[in-house]
Motif scaffolding. Structure first.
Motif, PDB file in Angstrom:
ATOM      1  N   LEU A 156     -14.042  -6.312  29.052  1.00  0.00           N
ATOM      2  CA  LEU A 156     -12.676  -5.829  29.233  1.00  0.00           C
ATOM      3  C   LEU A 156     -12.603  -4.836  30.388  1.00  0.00           C
ATOM      4  N   ALA A 157     -11.494  -4.852  31.096  1.00  0.00           N
ATOM      5  CA  ALA A 157     -11.317  -3.972  32.253  1.00  0.00           C
ATOM      6  C   ALA A 157     -10.966  -2.554  31.800  1.00  0.00           C
ATOM      7  N   PRO A 158     -11.469  -1.528  32.506  1.00  0.00           N
ATOM      8  CA  PRO A 158     -11.173  -0.139  32.139  1.00  0.00           C
ATOM      9  C   PRO A 158      -9.678   0.180  32.161  1.00  0.00           C
ATOM     10  N   ASN A 159      -8.930  -0.491  33.049  1.00  0.00           N
ATOM     11  CA  ASN A 159      -7.495  -0.204  33.140  1.00  0.00           C
ATOM     12  C   ASN A 159      -6.667  -1.084  32.203  1.00  0.00           C
ATOM     13  N   GLY A 160      -7.337  -1.879  31.359  1.00  0.00           N
ATOM     14  CA  GLY A 160      -6.640  -2.724  30.400  1.00  0.00           C
ATOM     15  C   GLY A 160      -6.778  -2.182  28.984  1.00  0.00           C
ATOM     16  N   THR A 161      -6.242  -2.913  28.034  1.00  0.00           N
ATOM     17  CA  THR A 161      -6.313  -2.526  26.630  1.00  0.00           C
ATOM     18  C   THR A 161      -7.141  -3.551  25.856  1.00  0.00           C
ATOM     19  N   GLY A 162      -7.280  -3.318  24.556  1.00  0.00           N
ATOM     20  CA  GLY A 162      -8.017  -4.250  23.716  1.00  0.00           C
ATOM     21  C   GLY A 162      -7.130  -5.286  23.057  1.00  0.00           C
ATOM     22  N   ALA A 163      -5.898  -5.447  23.572  1.00  0.00           N
ATOM     23  CA  ALA A 163      -4.917  -6.333  22.923  1.00  0.00           C
ATOM     24  C   ALA A 163      -5.408  -7.774  22.812  1.00  0.00           C
ATOM     25  N   SER A 164      -6.201  -8.233  23.770  1.00  0.00           N
ATOM     26  CA  SER A 164      -6.645  -9.630  23.752  1.00  0.00           C
ATOM     27  C   SER A 164      -7.597  -9.923  22.594  1.00  0.00           C
ATOM     28  N   LEU A 165      -8.128  -8.890  21.957  1.00  0.00           N
ATOM     29  CA  LEU A 165      -9.060  -9.084  20.854  1.00  0.00           C
ATOM     30  C   LEU A 165      -8.397  -8.962  19.487  1.00  0.00           C
ATOM     31  N   GLN A 166      -7.119  -8.605  19.461  1.00  0.00           N
ATOM     32  CA  GLN A 166      -6.468  -8.289  18.189  1.00  0.00           C
ATOM     33  C   GLN A 166      -6.532  -9.430  17.184  1.00  0.00           C
ATOM     34  N   ASN A 167      -6.133 -10.624  17.584  1.00  0.00           N
ATOM     35  CA  ASN A 167      -6.057 -11.745  16.642  1.00  0.00           C
ATOM     36  C   ASN A 167      -7.426 -12.111  16.076  1.00  0.00           C
ATOM     37  N   ASP A 168      -8.439 -12.186  16.953  1.00  0.00           N
ATOM     38  CA  ASP A 168      -9.770 -12.546  16.472  1.00  0.00           C
ATOM     39  C   ASP A 168     -10.360 -11.456  15.590  1.00  0.00           C
ATOM     40  N   TRP A 169     -10.121 -10.197  15.951  1.00  0.00           N
ATOM     41  CA  TRP A 169     -10.623  -9.102  15.127  1.00  0.00           C
ATOM     42  C   TRP A 169      -9.965  -9.116  13.740  1.00  0.00           C
ATOM     43  N   MET A 170      -8.646  -9.322  13.679  1.00  0.00           N
ATOM     44  CA  MET A 170      -7.974  -9.334  12.374  1.00  0.00           C
ATOM     45  C   MET A 170      -8.440 -10.521  11.526  1.00  0.00           C
ATOM     46  N   ARG A 171      -8.725 -11.663  12.182  1.00  0.00           N
ATOM     47  CA  ARG A 171      -9.227 -12.817  11.438  1.00  0.00           C
ATOM     48  C   ARG A 171     -10.590 -12.517  10.824  1.00  0.00           C
ATOM     49  N   ILE A 172     -11.492 -11.945  11.628  1.00  0.00           N
ATOM     50  CA  ILE A 172     -12.828 -11.608  11.121  1.00  0.00           C
ATOM     51  C   ILE A 172     -12.722 -10.553  10.025  1.00  0.00           C
ATOM     52  N   ARG A 173     -11.891  -9.550  10.260  1.00  0.00           N
ATOM     53  CA  ARG A 173     -11.707  -8.482   9.271  1.00  0.00           C
ATOM     54  C   ARG A 173     -11.182  -9.048   7.954  1.00  0.00           C
TER      55      ARG A 173
END
Length: 267
Positions: free
Chosen positions: A98-115
């Protein structure tokens, strides 16, 4: 709804280059969320905060995900947990890119699925930025602000700490003895207990940012430590020995291996 882990097995194994037998049906297994609460809340904050990750954010998120992967399946026989652990490893690799000037939004769906696959649902799980403390603290609620100010970060080593990430020569690593281990500082003793229940006891002295340590068997050496708002960092050479100069090795460093552990206070 829990998502069947079997459909991701082939992709995971291809991506990780791991040899394992996942033939047959996978029996799901639910873990107690409270045992992993610190990691879950840390990952939630990284992926839901609506602000740039910064220079260290992506790497810190990668390390926490790697640490959680190790805790979820440390010497486990469960095919289901092995698959979920591999998924966390893949998510960690994505986090590291992930880029330093970006957020972690692109991981939200996969993280919530695993969680959702691994843990029973809890009210303290974040689903959006609104669920994070920083979002609610922007509202004029004096009582909540006072409560937050009354609980400063731990400023002393004394107490219980849990390892949430490990670096070996600057690279994320999981380790049977260190991943998820509990470090109890009760001067002059330090007891490190791994997930299997094995304990190593040290005597220690604190000296200008270093711990001079000695095991009951006579092995001695140094640990560098830093106690800050985000927890405790400890660095030491494999097999102990001399004083590490920093928490990361110089370029092209190989031997002795420099191990850096990040820990959070157990409340």
């Amino acid at each position: 709804m829990r998502f069947p882990a079997a459909i991701v097995c082939v992709a995971l194994l291809a991506g990780c280059g791991v040899e394992a037998d996942f033939s047959g049906s996978l029996q799901t297994q639910t873990l107690v969320a409270e045992r992993y609460e610190q990691e879950i809340k840390t990952i939630d904050r990284f992926v839901f905060e609506e602000k740039p990750l910064g220079e260290d954010g992506a790497r810190n998120l990668e390390n926490v995900l790697h640490g959680l992967s190790g805790r979820v399946c440390t010497r486990c026989d469960s095919k289901f947990l092995k698959v979920e652990s591999l998924e966390l490893q893949l998510l960690a690799k994505r986090a590291g890119r992930l880029a330093p000037n970006g957020t972690g939004a692109s991981l939200q769906n996969d993280w919530m699925r695993i969680r959702n696959n691994l843990f029973d649902d809890r009210a303290w799980f974040a689903r959006s930025a609104r669920d994070l403390d920083y979002a609610s603290s922007e509202q004029p609620e004096p009582k909540r602000i006072v409560a937050r100010a009354a609980a400063p970060p731990q400023r002393t080593l004394t107490g219980r700490w849990r390892a949430v990430s490990i670096l070996a020569n600057g690279q994320p690593r999981t380790d049977a003895e260190l991943s998820g281990s509990i470090w109890t500082f009760d001067p002059p003793r330090l007891i490190v207990r791994d997930l299997a229940g094995h304990e190593t006891t040290y005597n220690f002295n604190e000296e200008d940012g270093y711990l001079s340590v000695m095991t009951v068997s006579g092995k001695e050496g140094w640990m560098k430590f830093d106690l800050g708002e985000e927890g405790l960092r400890i660095a030491f050479f494999d097999g102990l020995g001399g004083k590490p100069e920093a928490f990361e090795p110089p370029p092209d460093w190989r031997d002795p291996m420099l191990v850096a552990v990040r820990l959070v206070a157990e409340r």
